[in-house]
Design an enzyme around this catalytic site. Structure first.
Site, PDB file in Angstrom:
ATOM      1  N   CYS A   2       0.869  -1.180   0.000  1.00  0.00           N
ATOM      2  CA  CYS A   2       0.000   0.000   0.000  1.00  0.00           C
ATOM      3  C   CYS A   2       0.903   1.226   0.000  1.00  0.00           C
ATOM      4  CB  CYS A   2      -0.846   0.043   1.261  1.00  0.00           C
ATOM      5  SG  CYS A   2      -1.771  -1.466   1.552  1.00  0.00           S
ATOM      6  N   ARG A  28       1.021   1.851  -6.052  1.00  0.00           N
ATOM      7  CA  ARG A  28       1.226   0.861  -4.990  1.00  0.00           C
ATOM      8  C   ARG A  28      -0.070   0.151  -4.594  1.00  0.00           C
ATOM      9  NH1 ARG A  28       6.140   1.559  -2.407  1.00  0.00           N
ATOM     10  NH2 ARG A  28       5.378   0.464  -0.575  1.00  0.00           N
ATOM     11  N   TRP A  75      -3.660  -1.576  -1.206  1.00  0.00           N
ATOM     12  CA  TRP A  75      -3.601  -2.827  -1.956  1.00  0.00           C
ATOM     13  C   TRP A  75      -4.050  -3.870  -0.946  1.00  0.00           C
ATOM     14  CZ3 TRP A  75      -2.673  -4.595  -6.793  1.00  0.00           C
ATOM     15  CH2 TRP A  75      -2.324  -5.927  -6.952  1.00  0.00           C
ATOM     16  N   ASN A 101       1.220   0.151   6.007  1.00  0.00           N
ATOM     17  CA  ASN A 101       1.583  -0.700   4.870  1.00  0.00           C
ATOM     18  C   ASN A 101       2.411  -1.845   5.416  1.00  0.00           C
ATOM     19  OD1 ASN A 101       2.516  -1.794   2.426  1.00  0.00           O
ATOM     20  ND2 ASN A 101       4.279  -0.418   2.401  1.00  0.00           N
ATOM     21  N   GLY A 102       1.928  -3.073   5.208  1.00  0.00           N
ATOM     22  CA  GLY A 102       2.661  -4.235   5.714  1.00  0.00           C
ATOM     23  C   GLY A 102       1.686  -5.302   6.164  1.00  0.00           C
ATOM     24  N   GLU A 479      10.025 -21.432 -17.562  1.00  0.00           N
ATOM     25  CA  GLU A 479       9.797 -20.048 -17.144  1.00  0.00           C
ATOM     26  C   GLU A 479      10.928 -19.145 -17.652  1.00  0.00           C
ATOM     27  OE1 GLU A 479       7.547 -18.233 -16.248  1.00  0.00           O
ATOM     28  OE2 GLU A 479       8.441 -16.516 -15.248  1.00  0.00           O
ATOM     29  N   LYS A 483      10.498 -15.861 -20.060  1.00  0.00           N
ATOM     30  CA  LYS A 483      11.026 -14.521 -19.732  1.00  0.00           C
ATOM     31  C   LYS A 483      11.847 -13.989 -20.892  1.00  0.00           C
ATOM     32  CE  LYS A 483       8.959 -13.650 -17.267  1.00  0.00           C
ATOM     33  NZ  LYS A 483       7.971 -14.428 -16.657  1.00  0.00           N
ATOM     34  N   GLU A 486       9.547 -13.312 -24.164  1.00  0.00           N
ATOM     35  CA  GLU A 486       8.542 -12.251 -24.168  1.00  0.00           C
ATOM     36  C   GLU A 486       9.146 -10.852 -24.137  1.00  0.00           C
ATOM     37  OE1 GLU A 486       5.691 -12.169 -20.929  1.00  0.00           O
ATOM     38  OE2 GLU A 486       7.182 -12.856 -19.504  1.00  0.00           O
ATOM     39  N   HIS A 502      15.289 -36.484 -28.070  1.00  0.00           N
ATOM     40  CA  HIS A 502      14.229 -37.090 -28.880  1.00  0.00           C
ATOM     41  C   HIS A 502      13.783 -36.155 -30.001  1.00  0.00           C
ATOM     42  CE1 HIS A 502      13.915 -40.548 -26.227  1.00  0.00           C
ATOM     43  NE2 HIS A 502      13.962 -39.702 -25.205  1.00  0.00           N
ATOM     44  N   LYS A 602      -0.589  -6.884 -19.403  1.00  0.00           N
ATOM     45  CA  LYS A 602      -0.308  -7.455 -18.082  1.00  0.00           C
ATOM     46  C   LYS A 602      -1.359  -8.495 -17.714  1.00  0.00           C
ATOM     47  CE  LYS A 602       1.844  -8.026 -14.265  1.00  0.00           C
ATOM     48  NZ  LYS A 602       3.037  -8.865 -14.376  1.00  0.00           N
TER      49      LYS A 602
END
Ligand code: M6R
Length: 607
Positions: A2, A28, A75, A101-102, A479, A483, A486, A502, A602
């Site tokens: 946040c 945030r 958030w 925030n936390g 993955e 990365k 993209e 193979h 996104k």
């Protein structure tokens, strides 16, 4: 994640300043917004769920009296994004207001204790325990500062807070533990904020608070003290030279790099999730007759890794399925006995939601893992866990991937415990390493970033890449490939290393880069053979190894080292890091914007 802000001014209204600062912190989080000010001994509060502009249209956030106040843009973590859960939160009498925030880990226990003492809670947040704790301390005739200090000694977790009280309207008390907090020192006002951009148009003089420090700010100055021993902290003012845009990225050139660096903290957050939700989800998984792990893109790779985790330590078969294929592939088999664990950072990916909705209509049990409270996935899941990574702005998922892995590993551990399949010592060892992961990742970033820059220069013009790994590392390979592809637009292939002979091996020609992911697990011996196969055909070998793996180091043209050994199920969390960095620096070398790769969004909300 946040955004918090506090302002204490000499001769100006605080609310419009706070409102404008919160706009600059909106990146945030934007689930809800709220401001509290003090005027003539009374606290005024305006808050609601929704984006700042929408709430402002409704409530006029500028129209609040007083030259001192605090604000928050949220958030959501604990409690859905409703008005009651919006910050600031207050004590029973409305004399103390707090923004935070936390994550307060022990809020449930504290809340029970405070409720037993007669405190009335209005929200479902972890934060609300703080004003009530302060209230309790002030009842014992402590001043505001001392009451905040005592309250913070009682809480466990992470926080950046700002506190005001109508009983001491000459100051803002703020404090920090893990979540960022910076003071902005103006000519006629002092500010505290989660991030520099909040006050940058007002002043470029700043003081960064460290963990376990309290600052008392007044219009004409500030004082910083250590919470533990109350010693005074002397810290020099810094002059911030950043532009507003640089400040939003905390000086990093791109959000992607900033988010790569946020991973240690995000991982720490995943270790603070509430037991009750993890346990509940683990119980559902343990009892399930069949489990599908459903997701897209990076989240699918987390599911792929999770299928190894569940199998390896919980002896539980969980089938990873690409969301857009789920209905075709498994649709007819889904029924009341099926359990779907859907994983989606955004909680809004159309393919994932369609699969989930389909399964829901066939009476399957839906479990969700997401980063966004209030997302569609949280609304349609029987049980959901929020991974607490904070907003991810870069299109390429980085911090949300490693956090997903951490949560999934914790779930696997819990199921393993329920089933009693893993010995006490092995369990303890994995749990110990889980706690060390944030530090290992921190060191991995530190020790590999320069190398990634150097290797990126060398590899930037390569036309194709291979990524190979065995066992759980095949998910890391997938993955890493995603990365690279993209954000650099370089075609790449990822395979379980054993499968490469193979077919894909026919592509190998001298100089073609093949990236091997080589943790010291059961696959370590066999992967050496795969490296030899590729080396014999002239491939350029780039390996990610555990520190001290001299044998693979010697076989490699370039290598990245992971400090510290990890149990197999946790290895992807660290082994992906150098490859995130490599992809990032290759994109930069090619002059591309890693934050906004072409043709991508996104959150993919179309099928
Ligand atoms: O929000 P989700 O986790 O459901 O998103 C899934 C994919 O769209 C996402 O992971 C995408 O592949 C990213 N660009 C990967 O970096």
């Amino acid at each position: 994640m946040c955004g918090i802000f506090g302002c204490i001014a000499r001769n100006a209204k605080a609310a419009p300043i706070i409102h404008a600062a919160l706009k600059r912190l909106e990146y945030r989080g934007y689930d809800s917004v709220g401001i509290a000010t003090i005027h003539k001994g009374k606290i005024y509060i305006k808050k609601d769920s929704g984006k700042i502009d929408d709430v402002h249209k409704l409530l006029n956030l500028d129209d609040m009296p007083g030259s001192l106040g605090i604000g928050h843009t949220r958030w959501a973590t604990h409690g859905a994004p409703y008005q009651a859960n919006a910050h600031p939160h207050t004590d029973c009498k409305g004399e103390i207001a707090v923004v935070h925030n936390g994550i307060i880990e022990n809020f449930s226990e504290l809340r029970n204790e405070l409720e037993d003492l007669g405190h009335k809670f209005k929200s479902k947040t972890d934060t609300e325990v703080i004003p009530h704790l302060i209230e309790e301390n002030m009842k014992k005739s402590l001043g505001l500062v001392e009451s905040v200090r005592e309250a913070l000694k009682a809480v466990r977790g992470s926080y950046a807070i700002a506190v005001i009280s109508s009983r001491e309207p000459d100051k803002i008390v703020c404090a920090r533990m893990e979540s960022p907090l910076i003071l902005g020192i103006g000519e006629n006002a002092v500010y505290c904020a989660s991030d520099v951009p909040a006050f940058l148009p007002l002043t470029n003089k700043a003081v960064v608070l460290e963990n376990e420090e309290i600052a008392i700010i007044r219009p004409d100055g500030y004082e910083i003290r250590r919470i533990t021993d109350w010693s005074l902290v002397e810290r020099k003012l810094e002059t911030i030279e950043w532009t507003a845009e640089m400040a939003e990225k905390q000086g990093y050139p791109h959000f992607m790099l900033k988010e790569i660096h946020e991973q240690p903290q995000c991982l720490r957050n995943t270790l603070r999730l509430q037991d009750k939700y993890l346990d509940l989800m683990a119980t559902f998984l343990d009892r399930a007759q069949e489990i599908f792990l459903v997701a897209a893109g990076t989240s699918y790779h987390a599911c792929l890794a999770a299928s190894y985790m569940f199998s390896k330590i919980a002896y539980l078969a969980a089938h990873p399925v690409i969301a857009s294929e789920f209905i075709e592939q498994e649709g007819m088999a889904v029924n009341i006995n099926s359990t779907i664990l859907a994983v989606s950072q955004s909680g809004e990916t159309a393919d994932t939601l369609e699969a989930v909705e389909y399964a829901r209509l066939r009476a399957a049990t839906i479990l969700g893992l997401t980063n966004v409270v209030g997302s569609t996935l949280t609304r349609i899941s029987r049980v959901y866990v929020v991974q607490q990574s904070g907003p991810e702005i870069g299109v390429a998922a980085t911090k949300t991937f490693t956090s997903q892995l951490s949560v999934l590993a914790q779930l696997a551990l819990r199921v393993a415990k329920i089933r009693g399949k893993v010995g006490h010592r092995q369990m303890e060892e994995i749990e110990k390493k889980m706690m060390e992961i944030p530090d290992i990742v921190e060191r991995t970033i530190k020790e590999n970033e320069e190398k990634a820059k150097k290797v990126a220069k060398k590899l930037k013009d390569k036309k194709i890449f291979f990524f190979l790994g065995r066992g759980i590392s095949s998910a890391t390979a997938m993955e890493a490939r995603l990365k690279l592809m993209e954000i650099t637009y370089i075609p790449a292939i990822a395979y379980p290393a054993g499968e490469s002979k193979h077919g894909p091996i026919s592509l190998i020609e001298p100089g073609l880069p093949v990236v091997f992911i080589c943790p010291r697990d059961e696959t370590r011996k066999t992967i050496v053979g795969n490296i030899m196969e590729m080396k014999a055909r002239g491939a350029m070998i780039i390996s990610v190894i555990e520190k001290g793996d001299e044998e693979i180091k010697k076989l490699s043209d370039e290598y990245f080292e992971i400090p510290g050994s990890l149990p197999e199920i946790l290895s992807p969390i660290a082994f992906i890091i150098p490859l995130q960095l490599l992809a990032y620096y290759i994109a930069v070398e090619k002059g591309l914007d890693p934050d906004k790769p072409r043709n991508l969004a996104k959150s993919v909300t179309v099928k």
